[in-house]
Structures are given as structure tokens and as C-alpha cells.
Design an enzyme around this catalytic site. Structure first.
Site, PDB file in Angstrom:
ATOM      1  N   ILE A   9     -29.730 -11.005 -78.311  1.00  0.00           N
ATOM      2  CA  ILE A   9     -28.761 -10.632 -77.270  1.00  0.00           C
ATOM      3  C   ILE A   9     -27.320 -10.738 -77.768  1.00  0.00           C
ATOM      4  CG2 ILE A   9     -28.465 -12.891 -76.139  1.00  0.00           C
ATOM      5  CD1 ILE A   9     -28.853 -11.333 -73.443  1.00  0.00           C
ATOM      6  N   GLY A  30     -31.362 -22.869 -78.209  1.00  0.00           N
ATOM      7  CA  GLY A  30     -31.897 -21.568 -77.822  1.00  0.00           C
ATOM      8  C   GLY A  30     -30.824 -20.487 -77.767  1.00  0.00           C
ATOM      9  N   VAL A  31     -30.925 -19.661 -76.754  1.00  0.00           N
ATOM     10  CA  VAL A  31     -30.001 -18.527 -76.640  1.00  0.00           C
ATOM     11  C   VAL A  31     -28.560 -19.015 -76.414  1.00  0.00           C
ATOM     12  CG1 VAL A  31     -30.360 -18.095 -74.158  1.00  0.00           C
ATOM     13  CG2 VAL A  31     -29.773 -16.202 -75.678  1.00  0.00           C
ATOM     14  N   ASP A  32     -28.409 -20.134 -75.730  1.00  0.00           N
ATOM     15  CA  ASP A  32     -27.083 -20.721 -75.488  1.00  0.00           C
ATOM     16  C   ASP A  32     -26.390 -21.044 -76.822  1.00  0.00           C
ATOM     17  OD1 ASP A  32     -24.979 -21.894 -74.104  1.00  0.00           O
ATOM     18  OD2 ASP A  32     -26.127 -23.606 -73.369  1.00  0.00           O
ATOM     19  N   SER A 115     -34.915 -19.410 -68.477  1.00  0.00           N
ATOM     20  CA  SER A 115     -35.807 -20.554 -68.134  1.00  0.00           C
ATOM     21  C   SER A 115     -37.145 -20.586 -68.872  1.00  0.00           C
ATOM     22  CB  SER A 115     -36.094 -20.647 -66.626  1.00  0.00           C
ATOM     23  OG  SER A 115     -34.998 -21.188 -65.930  1.00  0.00           O
ATOM     24  N   THR A 116     -37.487 -19.550 -69.637  1.00  0.00           N
ATOM     25  CA  THR A 116     -38.839 -19.542 -70.229  1.00  0.00           C
ATOM     26  C   THR A 116     -38.901 -20.160 -71.618  1.00  0.00           C
ATOM     27  OG1 THR A 116     -38.640 -17.321 -71.179  1.00  0.00           O
ATOM     28  CG2 THR A 116     -39.462 -17.481 -68.905  1.00  0.00           C
ATOM     29  N   GLY A 117     -37.796 -20.723 -72.090  1.00  0.00           N
ATOM     30  CA  GLY A 117     -37.792 -21.417 -73.372  1.00  0.00           C
ATOM     31  C   GLY A 117     -37.944 -22.911 -73.152  1.00  0.00           C
ATOM     32  N   VAL A 118     -36.886 -23.639 -73.471  1.00  0.00           N
ATOM     33  CA  VAL A 118     -36.877 -25.100 -73.331  1.00  0.00           C
ATOM     34  C   VAL A 118     -37.167 -25.522 -71.879  1.00  0.00           C
ATOM     35  CG1 VAL A 118     -35.346 -27.127 -73.494  1.00  0.00           C
ATOM     36  CG2 VAL A 118     -35.331 -25.402 -75.280  1.00  0.00           C
TER      37      VAL A 118
HETATM   38  P1  ADP Z   1     -33.957 -21.988 -71.142  1.00  0.00           P
HETATM   39  O1  ADP Z   1     -33.384 -23.339 -71.416  1.00  0.00           O
HETATM   40  O2  ADP Z   1     -33.329 -21.306 -69.936  1.00  0.00           O
HETATM   41  O3  ADP Z   1     -35.450 -21.997 -71.109  1.00  0.00           O
HETATM   42  P2  ADP Z   1     -33.882 -20.957 -73.908  1.00  0.00           P
HETATM   43  O4  ADP Z   1     -32.683 -20.542 -74.661  1.00  0.00           O
HETATM   44  O5  ADP Z   1     -34.621 -22.176 -74.378  1.00  0.00           O
HETATM   45  O6  ADP Z   1     -33.440 -21.082 -72.374  1.00  0.00           O
HETATM   46  O7  ADP Z   1     -34.927 -19.763 -73.883  1.00  0.00           O
HETATM   47  C1  ADP Z   1     -34.769 -18.615 -73.093  1.00  0.00           C
HETATM   48  C2  ADP Z   1     -35.273 -17.406 -73.864  1.00  0.00           C
HETATM   49  O8  ADP Z   1     -34.249 -16.965 -74.756  1.00  0.00           O
HETATM   50  C3  ADP Z   1     -36.526 -17.630 -74.727  1.00  0.00           C
HETATM   51  O9  ADP Z   1     -37.409 -16.525 -74.542  1.00  0.00           O
HETATM   52  C4  ADP Z   1     -35.944 -17.622 -76.144  1.00  0.00           C
HETATM   53  O10 ADP Z   1     -36.906 -17.172 -77.093  1.00  0.00           O
HETATM   54  C5  ADP Z   1     -34.851 -16.606 -75.986  1.00  0.00           C
HETATM   55  N1  ADP Z   1     -33.807 -16.529 -77.030  1.00  0.00           N
HETATM   56  C6  ADP Z   1     -33.432 -17.454 -77.937  1.00  0.00           C
HETATM   57  N2  ADP Z   1     -32.447 -16.961 -78.716  1.00  0.00           N
HETATM   58  C7  ADP Z   1     -32.187 -15.696 -78.288  1.00  0.00           C
HETATM   59  C8  ADP Z   1     -31.299 -14.647 -78.668  1.00  0.00           C
HETATM   60  N3  ADP Z   1     -30.438 -14.801 -79.684  1.00  0.00           N
HETATM   61  N4  ADP Z   1     -31.345 -13.457 -77.984  1.00  0.00           N
HETATM   62  C9  ADP Z   1     -32.198 -13.289 -76.941  1.00  0.00           C
HETATM   63  N5  ADP Z   1     -33.053 -14.235 -76.533  1.00  0.00           N
HETATM   64  C10 ADP Z   1     -33.053 -15.415 -77.188  1.00  0.00           C
END
Ligand code: ADP
Length: 169
Positions: A9, A30-32, A115-118
Site C-alpha cells: 500500500i 505491520g502496515v503501520d 485488523s487481520t494481522g496482529v
Molecule cells: P492490524 O494490527 O490492524 O491487524 P497489521 O498491520 O498487523 O494490522 O495487519 C493488517 C494487514 O496489513 C495484514 O493483512 C498485513 O499482511 C497487511 N500489511 C502489512 N504490510 C503491508 C503493506 N506494506 N501494504 C499492505 N498491506 C500490508
């Protein structure tokens, strides 16, 4: 109008990308972590001024070094088994993200799988809720003409593709 794509993203050249943040808005994994790394330290500086964000809510900042002009930070629920209002909170963060984009008159927005990651929200439950929120709530914001769901991995891409087809595409 909703497209399911696979990728990173942080590379999206949309008006806004959505960040799956935590209540502090001060960065995480993660994405953050990926969004903060790509945007540079000025993003964290602006986030420090926001006073955090409630679960289910959303706040908007600049995109700094990202190709996207804005980052809309949402806080999805941590999955606790489904009895703690998680489904409504997940819907709410998508609704609030669209509201912020709509209020700014933005045209294109990209979402990660919130929400579907950590936070461990089951993917097969999260995907239809996220897509229903995007389809339903975007109708109120006529400037929003392009919504991308950006899935990082194969399982996420498959779940959203299946859920979109089940909702009639
Ligand atoms: P949460 O804490 O809301 O679960 P996460 O970041 O752990 O958030 O995961 C949310 C989703 O983002 C997961 O499917 C993860 O694989 C995905 N993700 C991680 N990095 C990226 C990225 N650079 N671009 C898009 N999606 C990502």
C-alpha cells in the site's frame, strides 16, 4: 468501483491511503510500520499532535514522502472472540475513513486489510464486513470514485476476492 489488488500500500498513488494504526497513532508494526518508514519522520511528528484515536475512529494527516497525498489512520478492533463489538467497530473504521476522504473531496483511496494481522480478526469474517462498509458508505460521498483494497499476501487477496464476488462484485 472497488478493486481488490495485491501489493504494498505504501506504493499506491491514490489521493489517500489508509493505515491500520493503534490507539496511540505513534507507529507500530505491520502496515503501520511500513507506512511510517516510507513517509519519513514528519508523519510521526504530525501524528504526535493528534492525541491518539479511539477504536473504530479515523484521523487524517499528510502523506509526506509517500506518493499518496494523505494518510487516513484508522484503529481497528483487536479480535476478542467476537463478543466485544468487533464487527461494528471494524465497519465503523471503514465508514469513518470514507467520511474523512469525502469531506476533503478526494477521489481515490486505498485500504489495507484492517485488523487481520496482529489484531487477529479472522480474515473470512473481516473481508465481507470491510467490503460491505465500503460499498454502503461510499454512496454518501460522490467525489470518491476509486476504492482499492490492497492485500499484502495470497490468503488476504483470496479472501477479499471471494467476499467481493459473494456480494455481487
Ligand atoms: P492490524 O494490527 O490492524 O491487524 P497489521 O498491520 O498487523 O494490522 O495487519 C493488517 C494487514 O496489513 C495484514 O493483512 C498485513 O499482511 C497487511 N500489511 C502489512 N504490510 C503491508 C503493506 N506494506 N501494504 C499492505 N498491506 C500490508
Amino acid at each position: 468501483m472497488i478493486r481488490i489488488v495485491q501489493g504494498d500500500i505504501t506504493a499506491c498513488q491514490t489521493d489517500a491511503i489508509v493505515n491500520a494504526a493503534n490507539n496511540s497513532l505513534l507507529g507500530g508494526g505491520g502496515v503501520d510500520g511500513a507506512i511510517h518508514a516510507a513517509a519519513g519522520p514528519a508523519l510521526l511528528k504530525e501524528c504526535r499532535t493528534l492525541g491518539g484515536c479511539a477504536t473504530g475512529g479515523a484521523k487524517i494527516t499528510g502523506g509526506y514522502k509517500l506518493p499518496a497525498k494523505y494518510v487516513i489512520h484508522v484503529v481497528g478492533p483487536v479480535w476478542q472472540g467476537g463478543g466485544a463489538g468487533e464487527e461494528a467497530l471494524l465497519y465503523s473504521c471503514h465508514k469513518n475513513a470514507l467520511r474523512l476522504a469525502g469531506e476533503k473531496g478526494l477521489a481515490s483511496i486505498a485500504f489495507p486489510s484492517v485488523s487481520t494481522g496482529v489484531y487477529r480478526f479472522p480474515l473470512h469474517l473481516a473481508a465481507p464486513i470491510a467490503l460491505l462498509a465500503l460499498q454502503t458508505e461510499s454512496a454518501q460521498w460522490p467525489t470518491i470514485t476509486s476504492i482499492a483494497m490492497v492485500c499484502f499476501d495470497d490468503a488476504t487477496f483470496a479472501a477479499y476476492t471471494r467476499a467481493l464476488a459473494a456480494q455481487g462484485g
